[in-house]
Design an enzyme around this catalytic site. Structure first.
Site, PDB file in Angstrom:
ATOM      1  N   CYS D  48       9.083   3.905   9.548  1.00 13.75           N
ATOM      2  CA  CYS D  48       9.332   4.209  10.966  1.00 13.75           C
ATOM      3  C   CYS D  48       8.158   3.659  11.756  1.00 13.75           C
ATOM      4  CB  CYS D  48       9.412   5.710  11.203  1.00 13.75           C
ATOM      5  SG  CYS D  48      10.690   6.520  10.267  1.00 13.75           S
ATOM      6  N   GLU D  49       8.435   3.012  12.853  1.00 17.10           N
ATOM      7  CA  GLU D  49       7.365   2.296  13.548  1.00 17.10           C
ATOM      8  C   GLU D  49       6.309   3.212  14.134  1.00 17.10           C
ATOM      9  OE1 GLU D  49      10.649   1.970  14.152  1.00 17.10           O
ATOM     10  OE2 GLU D  49      11.069   1.578  16.258  1.00 17.10           O
TER      11      GLU D  49
END
Lengths: 248, 225, 248, 225
Positions: D48-49
C-alpha cells in the site's frame, strides 16, 4: 510491459534462501556491474566476494565506498585481475596497496565520486529518479564536464543514478522473504545498494523465521532482496589485517 | 604563554567554540581529537558520515568492535540517544544542512573561504575524496583546524588556492597554532592571536590580507599533555 | 557562514521537550509554510493543529497528503480561514467537505502534486537536493509548464524541493534528544517532513528516557527534530467521524 | 456460461494472473477486491503506498486500528514478514520498479496503453491524484480492471483518451467484464472473450481496433457471491 505470459516473473516463490555462497553468486557474468557494501572493514560481504572470485566472472565494474583492504575481499578480487573499473569515494585507505598498485600500473580505471553523491546516486538508481542536482563538487575538479545549474541562487551539479546488475551486501539478520536488519555501522551502503540492483544478494549472520523481525524494525524490506545466504561466522577483515586471524 | 599552540591545544581551542547541543562532524586526523577537549558540561552529538549519530569515546582495550567505527575507521562507541542510519540518510543529514559544525583539516584556505583539503594535485597521487566535499558544502559552519604554515614554512592561508578545491566559499573560521581567524565578507578577520606575535608578524606568515578584529583577544590555551 | 558568534546556535541544550502544545507551536507566524504529517486518519498531529488554531497564525501554506477530514485537525484549520494554499496529492477524501467547499468558493489555492512526487520533493528539501527528475506526470496535465528531459531514452519531469518553516508531525515515542519511532501506517510522511523544516515539532504518545529507543530502531534521529510534546491520548479522527468520540 | 462477468468475477480473473511471489499494489475501489480471490496456494505481498508492505486481510469486527490502514483508508492487517516504511521509501519502491504488478481502475485506456483514471476534467471537479500517476509509471506491469463500457454504453477502450492522462503507454493488460486484452506494440490483442460474444461484437463495444490472439480462449469465471 506488453506481455501477459507470467511464467518468467522474477520471483516465483517467496523463499529467497539459497544453500551456500556458490549458489548465491550464480549467474554473475563477465562485464557485470556490481555494488559491494561496506565502509572500511564494516559491512563487507567478504564471503560473497570470495565466492565470486571462485566463480570466475571478469571485466567487472565494482561500485563500493572503498577499494579493498589488505588481500581479502574486494582487494582479493582486484588482485585476481577481475575488475576493470572501480567507482568509489576513497580508494586510498591505509591497507589499499592492491588497488594503488593496479592504479599506478594503469591496470584499473577509477571513477572517483564523493561519498554523499555516491550514496545518493545509488539511492536514485533504486528509487527511479532520472537524475538530481547536488551542491557537492561545485567549483571543484570533480565537476569538470558536468552540467551546473543555479537554483534559488545556489549552484548545483547534475548527477545520474548508479544501478548495478548485482548487489553483494552483508547484513545481520534476514527472514525468508528477505527482510533485513543490519548491525551498527555495518549498515552503511547496504540499504541503498539493495534497492539499486537487478539482483540483490545478501549474506547474513543468521536467518530467522518470517515474522521474527518486528515490522517496525525492518531496515531493508524484502522487496529489495533476491537471494539470502547464511554465513554464520563471517571473516573479520580487520582481524586478518591485525594478524589475529588468518585468511581463508 | 606565548609559543605556538600544540596540536592538542589547537583541538582544545576549537572545542571551546562548539556550543551545547550542536551536531558536529569531525574530519579525519587532527579534527578527531577535538572531541577529547570538549568542556565536560557540554552535550554535543557527534556524527560520523558512515552512519553513526552519537559517537562516543574510544572503547576500552579489548572491547573494540569493528562494526562500530568512525569515519576514520577507528573503533568507537555509541552514546545513549545515538542512532544508526545508512549512508544515503547520513549524507542527507550533511547535504541537507543538519550538521551544525564540521571541523576539517586543510592544505589551503583562501581569503574567500575556499577550501583545499583532498588532493595536492600531484600527477601520480591516487585521488581519494571520501565525504570531504559533501561535508564542506553541507555543514552550516565549517571550522578549519590546521598549522598556520606548511612544514616548509609556506602559508596555508592564501589569496587563491593552488591545490584542487574541495568546496568554494565554505570556511567560517580557521583555527591555527598562531591565531583564530574568521572568514568574512570583508576579508580575513583575526579574532585571536598568540601573545608572542603582532599582526604584522602574522601577516608575514599569511598569503592573504588580514585585519584585526576590534575586540581581538590573546589566543591562550592551557598546558595539555 | 561567516560569523563565529555562537550564542545564537539553533539548539542550546539537547532537551527538546516542551511542556504543552501551546509552547510547541509558539512562534509560527503569519504566512508560514507548514508540513503536516498524516495519511487519511493515520499520523495526523491533531492536537498540534488545534493548538495552532488557538495560536492564531494566518495566511498559511499547508503541505499535507490530504486536505482534512470532517471538522477536526487540518479541516478545522481550513474552516477557521487560516490557510491560503494547500499543497497535497488527494484533497478529495470522503470527508473532505470543508476543503471542497472552500475550493469551489475560490477561497483557497490548491497545488496538486502526485503523492510520490510530494514525498520525494519533501525528502529532497531535507536532503539538500536542488531538484530531481521523475518519470511521474510525463505526458499529463500535471507536467504542464515543467521542464522535461530525456535520460537514457525515457522522459522525466524536473521537480523542486518543498521545504517548510515548520513541520507538525505525530509519532509514537520520543526521547529528549528527539529520536522518534512511529506506529504502523501512521509513519507515512512524518520522517521526510521532519527532515525538511526549519523547525520540526512532534507530538508523541510517550516520551521515554534517552537510550530506551534501540539505536537500530530509531526511524527519525533527533537531528531532524526541534521540539517534542507528549500527548498521551491523542484524539482519533476516525472515532469522531464515526460518532464514537466527540470533538475537542 | 456466457454473461458478462460480475465485478467479483472480474477481480477473480485478475487474481489468476498474479504469480506466486509477486509484489502487488491494488488501487482503490474494484482493484482492492482482487486480493479476495487470490488462489490459496499463492504467496503474494501486497503493497500500500502509504507505507504498508505485506497487507493482510481486513481485521475482525472490533479489531480495527486506524493506524493500520490501506491506501483506500480501510483498516487492514499486516502479515508475518511485513514491514512499515515512510512515504518517500514507499514511493521509491513504486517509482524504482520494485512493484511487479499494479492493478488500477480506469476511465479510459488507449490503444497505446495510455491510462486516464484520475480526472474527468470537469471544470468544477476538485482535482485529486493520490499515488495513481506514480503507480502507473512505476509498476513493472499495470493491469487495468474495468467494465468494458461506461454506464452510458460508451467504450472505455479508445484510440485516444479524451480525459486527462494518468500516464502514457503504461497499461499491459485490460481485464473487463467481456474480455482480457493485452496492449502490445502491434495493437490490442484479445486473449480471452466471453462465450456469448464474437470479436465483431466486442469490436462494436470498443473504440480502437482489436485483433484476436491465435491462442485466444473463452473467458470463463466461476460463480461467485
Amino acid at each position: 510491459m506488453h506481455c501477459s505470459a507470467l511464467a518468467n516473473a522474477r520471483r516465483v516463490v517467496i523463499d529467497k534462501r539459497v544453500a551456500n555462497v556458490v549458489q548465491a553468486v550464480a549467474g554473475i557474468g563477465d562485464g557485470a556491474t556490481i555494488h559491494i557494501s561496506g565502509f572500511g572493514e564494516a559491512g563487507n560481504p567478504t564471503e560473497l566476494i570470495h565466492a565470486l572470485i571462485d566463480q570466475g566472472a571478469r571485466e567487472l565494474t565494482v561500485v563500493s565506498n572503498n577499494a579493498g583492504n589488505g588481500h581479502l575481499g574486494l582487494a582479493a578480487l582486484l588482485e585476481a585481475g577481475r575488475v576493470r573499473k572501480v567507482i568509489c569515494s576513497f580508494p586510498r585507505s591505509s591497507h589499499a596497496e592492491v588497488f594503488i598498485g593496479l592504479y599506478r600500473a594503469g591496470k584499473i580505471e577509477l571513477e572517483l565520486v564523493p561519498q554523499g553523491t555516491l550514496a545518493e546516486r545509488i539511492r536514485a538508481g533504486g528509487a527511479g529518479i532520472g537524475a538530481f542536482y547536488t551542491p557537492t563538487t561545485v567549483g571543484t575538479p570533480l565537476a569538470a564536464g558536468k552540467e551546473v545549474r543555479t537554483i534559488n541562487g545556489r549552484d548545483y551539479v547534475l548527477e545520474y543514478p548508479i544501478r548495478a546488475d548485482f548487489a553483494l551486501v552483508k547484513a545481520e539478520l534476514a527472514d525468508r522473504w528477505g527482510n533485513l536488519v543490519f548491525r551498527m555501522a555495518a549498515r552503511n551502503f547496504g540499504p541503498p545498494m539493495c534497492m539499486a540492483a537487478d539482483t540483490t544478494i545478501v549474506q547474513v549472520r543468521r536467518i530467522v523465521e518470517r515474522g521474527e523481525i518486528d515490522p517496525e524494525h525492518v531496515v531493508t524490506p524484502g522487496i529489495f532482496v533476491d537471494r539470502i545466504v547464511e554465513v554464520a561466522k563471517p571473516i573479520s577483515e580487520v582481524a586478518v589485517l591485525l594478524g589475529k586471524a588468518s585468511a581463508p | 604563554m606565548s609559543a605556538p599552540l600544540t596540536r592538542a591545544q589547537m583541538a582544545w581551542r576549537v572545542a571551546q567554540d562548539i556550543p551545547n547541543g550542536a551536531y558536529v562532524n569531525l574530519g579525519i586526523g587532527m579534527p578527531e581529537i577535538v572531541a577529547n577537549y570538549l568542556p565536560p558540561d557540554r552535550e554535543v552529538v557527534f556524527h560520523c558520515e558512515n552512519g553513526v549519530l552519537g559517537m562516543g569515546p574510544m572503547p576500552a582495550a579489548g572491547k573494540e568492535d569493528y562494526e562500530l567505527i568512525s569515519a576514520g575507521k577507528r573503533p568507537v562507541t555509541l552514546v545513549a540517544g545515538g542512532a544508526f542510519v545508512h549512508s544515503a540518510d547520513s549524507f542527507a543529514m550533511i547535504r541537507g544542512g543538519h550538521i551544525d559544525i564540521c571541523v576539517l583539516g586543510a592544505f589551503q584556505v583562501s581569503v574567500k573561504g575556499d577550501l583545499a583539503n583532498w588532493s595536492t594535485g600531484e600527477p601520480d597521487a591516487v585521488p581519494a575524496v571520501g565525504g570531504a566535499m559533501d561535508l564542506a558544502v553541507g555543514a552550516r559552519r565549517v571550522f578549519v583546524i590546521s598549522e598556520h604554515c606548511t612544514k616548509q614554512g609556506a602559508p596555508k592561508i592564501v589569496a587563491r588556492c593552488s591545490y584542487p578545491l574541495t568546496a568554494v566559499g565554505v570556511v567560517s573560521t580557521i583555527y591555527t597554532d598562531l591565531a583564530v581567524i574568521d572568514v568574512t565578507n570583508g576579508g580575513l578577520l583575526v579574532r585571536e592571536l598568540i601573545q608572542s606575535l603582532d599582526l604584522a608578524d602574522l601577516q608575514r606568515r599569511t598569503g592573504a590580507p588580514l585585519s584585526l578584529a576590534r575586540d581581538w583577544r590573546a589566543l591562550v590555551a592551557p598546558e595539555l599533555p
